[in-house]
Design a protein around this motif. Structure first.
Motif, PDB file in Angstrom:
ATOM      1  N   SER A   1      -5.088   9.455   1.510  1.00 49.21           N
ATOM      2  CA  SER A   1      -3.794  10.039   1.868  1.00 49.21           C
ATOM      3  C   SER A   1      -2.641   9.185   1.338  1.00 49.21           C
ATOM      4  O   SER A   1      -2.683   7.947   1.393  1.00 49.21           O
ATOM      5  N   ARG A   2      -1.597   9.858   0.850  1.00 52.59           N
ATOM      6  CA  ARG A   2      -0.386   9.138   0.479  1.00 52.59           C
ATOM      7  C   ARG A   2       0.389   8.823   1.750  1.00 52.59           C
ATOM      8  O   ARG A   2       0.567   9.693   2.618  1.00 52.59           O
TER       9      ARG A   2
ATOM     10  N   ARG B   1       2.507   6.317 -12.475  1.00 49.81           N
ATOM     11  CA  ARG B   1       2.533   7.775 -12.248  1.00 49.81           C
ATOM     12  C   ARG B   1       2.980   8.501 -13.515  1.00 49.81           C
ATOM     13  O   ARG B   1       2.453   9.567 -13.845  1.00 49.81           O
TER      14      ARG B   1
ATOM     15  N   ILE C   1      -2.407   6.859 -10.504  1.00 49.94           N
ATOM     16  CA  ILE C   1      -1.894   6.523  -9.182  1.00 49.94           C
ATOM     17  C   ILE C   1      -2.193   5.053  -8.893  1.00 49.94           C
ATOM     18  O   ILE C   1      -3.327   4.593  -9.049  1.00 49.94           O
TER      19      ILE C   1
ATOM     20  N   TRP D   1      -7.113  13.017  -8.048  1.00 52.47           N
ATOM     21  CA  TRP D   1      -6.795  12.628  -6.671  1.00 52.47           C
ATOM     22  C   TRP D   1      -7.084  13.770  -5.705  1.00 52.47           C
ATOM     23  O   TRP D   1      -6.610  14.885  -5.894  1.00 52.47           O
TER      24      TRP D   1
ATOM     25  N   GLU E   1       4.383   1.638  -9.345  1.00 57.05           N
ATOM     26  CA  GLU E   1       3.844   2.943  -8.954  1.00 57.05           C
ATOM     27  C   GLU E   1       4.459   4.043  -9.800  1.00 57.05           C
ATOM     28  O   GLU E   1       3.761   4.971 -10.244  1.00 57.05           O
TER      29      GLU E   1
ATOM     30  N   ARG F   1       0.847  -1.193   0.000  1.00 57.81           N
ATOM     31  CA  ARG F   1       0.000   0.000   0.000  1.00 57.81           C
ATOM     32  C   ARG F   1       0.882   1.243   0.000  1.00 57.81           C
ATOM     33  O   ARG F   1       1.804   1.353   0.802  1.00 57.81           O
ATOM     34  N   GLY F   2       0.553   2.160  -0.909  1.00 53.83           N
ATOM     35  CA  GLY F   2       1.210   3.457  -0.917  1.00 53.83           C
ATOM     36  C   GLY F   2       0.273   4.568  -0.517  1.00 53.83           C
ATOM     37  O   GLY F   2       0.703   5.699  -0.263  1.00 53.83           O
ATOM     38  N   TYR F   3      -1.030   4.231  -0.465  1.00 60.72           N
ATOM     39  CA  TYR F   3      -2.080   5.193  -0.123  1.00 60.72           C
ATOM     40  C   TYR F   3      -3.059   4.520   0.828  1.00 60.72           C
ATOM     41  O   TYR F   3      -3.178   3.296   0.862  1.00 60.72           O
TER      42      TYR F   3
ATOM     43  N   ALA G   1      -2.642   2.939  -5.982  1.00 63.45           N
ATOM     44  CA  ALA G   1      -2.844   3.107  -4.541  1.00 63.45           C
ATOM     45  C   ALA G   1      -2.363   1.894  -3.759  1.00 63.45           C
ATOM     46  O   ALA G   1      -1.715   2.022  -2.716  1.00 63.45           O
ATOM     47  N   ASP G   2      -2.687   0.705  -4.261  1.00 65.53           N
ATOM     48  CA  ASP G   2      -2.242  -0.527  -3.605  1.00 65.53           C
ATOM     49  C   ASP G   2      -2.361  -1.675  -4.590  1.00 65.53           C
ATOM     50  O   ASP G   2      -2.979  -1.543  -5.651  1.00 65.53           O
TER      51      ASP G   2
END
Length: 304
Positions: A143-144, A198, A203, A239, A194, A113-115, A205-206
């Protein structure tokens, strides 16, 4: 105690394929063994929501997922080997199936997970942590995170939910060396993907990954990878933390099922209703848009 059967969940009988013997069906995929002993993994157009396989299908979904996975496997080839042997498959499933290695699969869903969103958001709101990883206060939906985190889950029986677990729980099941290897590979794959996404205005997110081991112990990336069924992709220009993000996945279907328009009472245990044509069309368009934006290729369905 065994879980619900495939028929209870709405999974239809797997089609017969000459030269292949059906082995197993999941919510979306059918697995066969070829006469030469290799495995044939077929991605159907089925769509699941709330632990049911819906009566409606999403046209071309299986082809999109297969072609997207093949593209991602190529992008990740220097990080980890994958299970693909060939995309030369029987004509009946051309474009939505692959021939793959048989592996000893690890009983862990490897999630990066990045977000903050989904089940991770629910855990964070309850404890300030996800899978034992403490996070800063004040984060909101979307949220990031300060850095990507490894948040494993157990592999649930068919029809059940995966359950988030701690890293220590993974160590108990597969040992410290394997747990560290899977964690490091999962984060490496996420960080590569990611950045790729990007650069294309999306994005990641996960994502959820699955790994197995060859007889010599080599860890191999398997199943599908970085598709809208296994990952959350958001348009970068939309986002906005603090709300639910628009996404390239089946959230459109979930939203309709839980709306008054569907007439479905989720708590009743009854099967969900069929989807209206406009609800079918929207996720199909989003899946194809994600494929084309990420790969730079035009999606062309294979006629079989």
């Amino acid at each position: 105690m065994s879980g619900p059967s495939t028929s209870d969940l709405g999974i239809p009988a797997a089609p017969e394929i000459p030269g292949a013997t059906h082995v197993h069906s999941g919510k979306v995929r059918d697995l066969y063994r070829l006469d030469d002993g290799r495995l044939l993994m077929v991605a159907s157009d089925r769509i699941s929501a709330y632990d049911f396989v819906l009566e409606s299908t999403i046209p071309d979904k299986g082809a999109v997922l297969t072609q997207m996975s093949l593209w991602w496997f190529e992008q990740l080839g220097d990080l980890v080997p994958n299970h693909i042997v060939s995309s030369d498959v029987p004509e009946e499933v051309r474009g939505r199936a692959v021939v793959c290695e048989e592996l000893a699969m690890f009983p862990v869903e490897c999630v990066a997970r990045g977000y903050l969103t989904g089940s991770g958001l629910a855990d964070y709101r309850a404890t300030g942590e996800i899978c034992g990883v403490a996070l800063p206060a004040g984060l909101v939906d979307g949220s990031r995170l300060p850095e990507p985190i490894f948040t494993p889950a157990t592999k649930a029986e068919l029809g059940d939910h995966d359950e988030n677990v701690s890293y220590d729980a993974v160590v108990e099941v597969i040992g410290s060396a394997r747990a560290a290897e899977l964690r490091d590979l999962t984060l490496a794959v996420y960080e590569r993907a990611e950045q790729v996404a990007r650069d294309r205005g999306i994005i990641l997110a996960d994502t959820k990954l699955e790994f197995g081991a060859r007889p010599d112990g080599t860890v191999v990336l398997a199943d599908e990878v970085l598709t809208p069924d296994s990952s959350r992709f958001w348009p970068a220009d939309d986002w906005e933390p603090g709300r639910t993000q628009p996404s390239f996945d089946k959230q459109i279907v979930r939203n309709w099922l839980t709306s008054a328009a569907s007439g479905w009472d989720r708590a009743s245990g009854a099967r969900p209703p069929a989807l209206p044509e406009e609800v079918v069309a929207r996720p199909r368009a989003r899946y194809i848009e994600a494929f084309e934006r990420l790969t730079g290729q035009h999606f062309t369905p294979h006629q079989t």
